[in-house]
Design a protein around this motif. Structure first.
Motif, PDB file in Angstrom:
ATOM      1  N   PRO A 107      47.914  43.993  41.531  1.00 35.70           N
ATOM      2  CA  PRO A 107      46.894  43.350  40.577  1.00 35.70           C
ATOM      3  C   PRO A 107      47.898  42.732  39.674  1.00 35.70           C
ATOM      4  O   PRO A 107      47.366  41.871  38.492  1.00 35.70           O
TER       5      PRO A 107
ATOM      6  N   TYR B  88      40.694  40.383  41.064  1.00 35.37           N
ATOM      7  CA  TYR B  88      41.596  41.543  41.022  1.00 35.37           C
ATOM      8  C   TYR B  88      42.858  41.209  40.309  1.00 35.37           C
ATOM      9  O   TYR B  88      43.696  41.827  39.631  1.00 35.37           O
ATOM     10  N   CYS B  89      43.099  39.857  40.151  1.00 35.58           N
ATOM     11  CA  CYS B  89      44.292  39.239  39.725  1.00 35.58           C
ATOM     12  C   CYS B  89      44.094  38.363  38.653  1.00 35.58           C
ATOM     13  O   CYS B  89      44.488  37.174  38.733  1.00 35.58           O
ATOM     14  N   GLN B  90      43.854  38.723  37.517  1.00 31.13           N
ATOM     15  CA  GLN B  90      43.433  37.875  36.363  1.00 31.13           C
ATOM     16  C   GLN B  90      44.690  37.376  35.744  1.00 31.13           C
ATOM     17  O   GLN B  90      44.275  36.544  34.588  1.00 31.13           O
TER      18      GLN B  90
ATOM     19  N   ALA C 213      45.190  40.906  46.607  1.00 28.37           N
ATOM     20  CA  ALA C 213      44.556  40.927  45.552  1.00 28.37           C
ATOM     21  C   ALA C 213      44.090  42.385  45.132  1.00 28.37           C
ATOM     22  O   ALA C 213      44.548  42.856  43.986  1.00 28.37           O
ATOM     23  N   ARG C 214      43.724  43.260  46.085  1.00 26.17           N
ATOM     24  CA  ARG C 214      43.503  44.645  45.703  1.00 26.17           C
ATOM     25  C   ARG C 214      44.649  45.469  45.418  1.00 26.17           C
ATOM     26  O   ARG C 214      44.633  46.546  44.525  1.00 26.17           O
TER      27      ARG C 214
ATOM     28  N   GLN D 157      38.468  36.722  45.575  1.00 26.87           N
ATOM     29  CA  GLN D 157      39.148  38.002  45.675  1.00 26.87           C
ATOM     30  C   GLN D 157      40.220  37.938  44.722  1.00 26.87           C
ATOM     31  O   GLN D 157      40.381  38.788  43.907  1.00 26.87           O
TER      32      GLN D 157
ATOM     33  N   SER E 280      42.980  39.224  50.623  1.00 24.79           N
ATOM     34  CA  SER E 280      42.092  40.446  50.087  1.00 24.79           C
ATOM     35  C   SER E 280      42.953  41.759  49.983  1.00 24.79           C
ATOM     36  O   SER E 280      42.820  42.405  48.920  1.00 24.79           O
TER      37      SER E 280
END
Length: 494
Positions: free
Chosen positions: A405, A429-431, A401-402, A425, A398
């Protein structure tokens, strides 16, 4: 083209021919056998010649039934010859000065369909020779005088590549550098790259020769050459000020990188004891300890890529010195450094905006605490390998991911505490994720995979081997990420 293109070496080229022969024998173990059905030039008329050539495929197409080669008759005019069908493939048959009309007609057709390589201009031949490995280039230098001059063109000798466990690599390097130093005595200004990976017979003697003769060396790879020592490496980095790329993986006797005492005394206090290396690979250098890494950090402040895989004696203390002296590191691998833990990652996090690639695979002392430090201070991280870090949980994912990115690749295989919650998570945030490995993550199910597939459309590789995921979830991934390669162990999914 000139009348000498097809000649063997005359009295002027005997010394050069012997050098090429030595180099070829030092760099290629393919024996050169004399043809059984072709007479030698000593017992023939002066108008007949025999030439030893490299692989026929280099000169003429292998499908040609009649190979032709230009030669010189005693009066200096070119004549053509067709090779005997019984001659070995690496020789040109005896040349007769005046073939009959029928023979000339047949040879002209052969020339029409398969022109000999000698009709090519020098710049084209140079382009062809530039793609040959070092040992084959040395063999080509023995074909004729023209090829000798082309094969030793300085433009072809920016790189030396030698391989083979049984190769007499010390002798090969000595002979090659001696020949390359002929135009500029005692120094070779053209050689910039030397790659002798896997040459187990390489010793310090060869490195001393490179250090003395090749001041413009920029890249040196001696991976797997476990007989070299610190002293020879110090000599190279001291005498080659432009050296930027050094691969010492598997050199178990090397314990650090430093300047020789003589070189250190010659440097002014203004410049300090700095080495210009940017890339350093010391994978499997088992003797490397904290003191050695501190020495490397002090002398190599320009490092951007550092690989320390399986350097099992390193601890967190050495990483503090590394981060302080080498702030430009972009890629760092500490895989299987089992004494490195969260405190070490806290020091690595001081690299801040520079760090792009980090591998701490199988560093079992690392937990969410260390990952949180990296996530907080290294927001531009693109690649993280935390495989086998069993203390990593969804909380660590988490934070990652935050804060990161732009993450593109993540390996958390064999992390049993990572579950669907952490994957959700990441998906949020990590598309831009492209590669994800969840191998042997026992807590991952179809819910986490569906979240990844729905949000990370650029996914290219997904490893879910030994995971309890249903075929339906894998089909969902395939529908939403059509370019994704799915590695799995589920026999019901195909």
């Amino acid at each position: 083209m000139g009348a000498n293109n097809g000649k063997l070496y005359g009295s002027e080229g005997k010394g050069s021919s012997s050098i090429s022969s030595d180099i070829s024998s030092s760099t290629d173990h393919t024996p050169t056998r004399a043809p059984k059905n072709v007479a030698t030039s000593e017992g023939l008329d002066s108008s007949t010649r025999t030439l030893s050539t490299p692989s026929p495929g280099l000169i003429l197409p292998s499908k040609s039934s009649s190979l032709s080669s230009p030669a010189l008759s005693s009066n200096g005019h070119e004549t053509n010859s067709s090779s005997s069908s019984s001659a070995p493939p690496d020789t040109v048959a005896v040349v007769h000065p005046q073939p009959g009309a029928h023979t000339r007609s047949r040879q002209s057709k052969a020339h029409h369909h398969h022109p000999p390589i000698d009709v090519l201009p020098d710049h084209t031949l140079l382009q062809i020779l530039s793609h040959l490995p070092t040992n084959q280039l040395c063999r080509c230098a023995r074909v004729c005088r023209r090829w000798y001059n082309l094969a030793w063109d300085p433009r072809l000798w920016a790189t030396i590549r030698l391989t083979g466990e049984l190769l007499h690599v010390d002798r090969a390097i000595r002979v090659l550098t001696h020949r390359l130093c002929q135009d500029t005595p005692n120094v070779c200004l053209t050689l910039e790259t030397v790659m002798v990976n896997g040459c187990k017979r390489l010793t310090d003697r060869a490195l001393y020769v490179l250090a003395q003769c090749c001041p413009e060396l920029r890249r040196l790879e001696v991976a797997g050459c476990y007989n070299i020592s610190n002293e020879a490496v110090f000599e190279v980095v001291s005498r080659c000020p432009n050296l930027e790329h050094l691969n010492l993986s598997g050199c178990s006797k090397v314990t650090c990188i430093s300047l020789t005492q003589e070189a250190s005394l010659q440097l002014s206090p203004l410049h300090g004891q700095q080495i210009s290396i940017h890339f350093l690979d010391m994978t499997d250098c088992f003797s490397l300890e904290d003191e050695g890494l501190r020495t490397i950090a002090s002398h190599c402040p320009r490092l951007t890529h550092l690989y320390l895989r399986r350097c099992t004696r390193l601890t967190d203390e050495a990483l503090r010195h590394l981060a302080h002296h080498c702030p430009s590191i972009k890629e760092l691998s500490l895989s299987d450094c089992r004494l490195v833990g969260d405190f070490g990652l806290r020091e690595v996090a001081r690299l801040e905006g520079c760090l792009r690639y980090l591998s701490v695979a199988h560093c079992t002392r690392i937990t969410d605490v260390g990952v949180r430090y990296v996530a907080r201070y290294c927001p531009r991280l693109r690649y993280l390998n935390a495989r086998g870090c069993e203390g990593l949980t969804d909380h660590g994912l988490s934070h990652l991911a935050r804060s990161c990115p732009k993450l593109k690749s993540l390996d958390v295989g064999k992390c049993p505490l990572v579950s669907d919650s952490g994957l959700e998570q990441l998906a949020m945030y990590c598309q831009g994720l492209r590669r994800v490995s969840l191998r042997a993550c026992e807590s991952v199910t179809g819910r986490g995979l569906k979240a990844l597939a729905a949000n990370c459309c650029e996914l290219q590789l997904l490893n879910v081997q030994d995971c309890e995921v249903s075929p339906e979830a894998l089909r969902f991934v395939r529908r939403h990420c059509r370019r994704c390669i799915i590695e799995h162990t589920n026999p019901a999914f195909y």
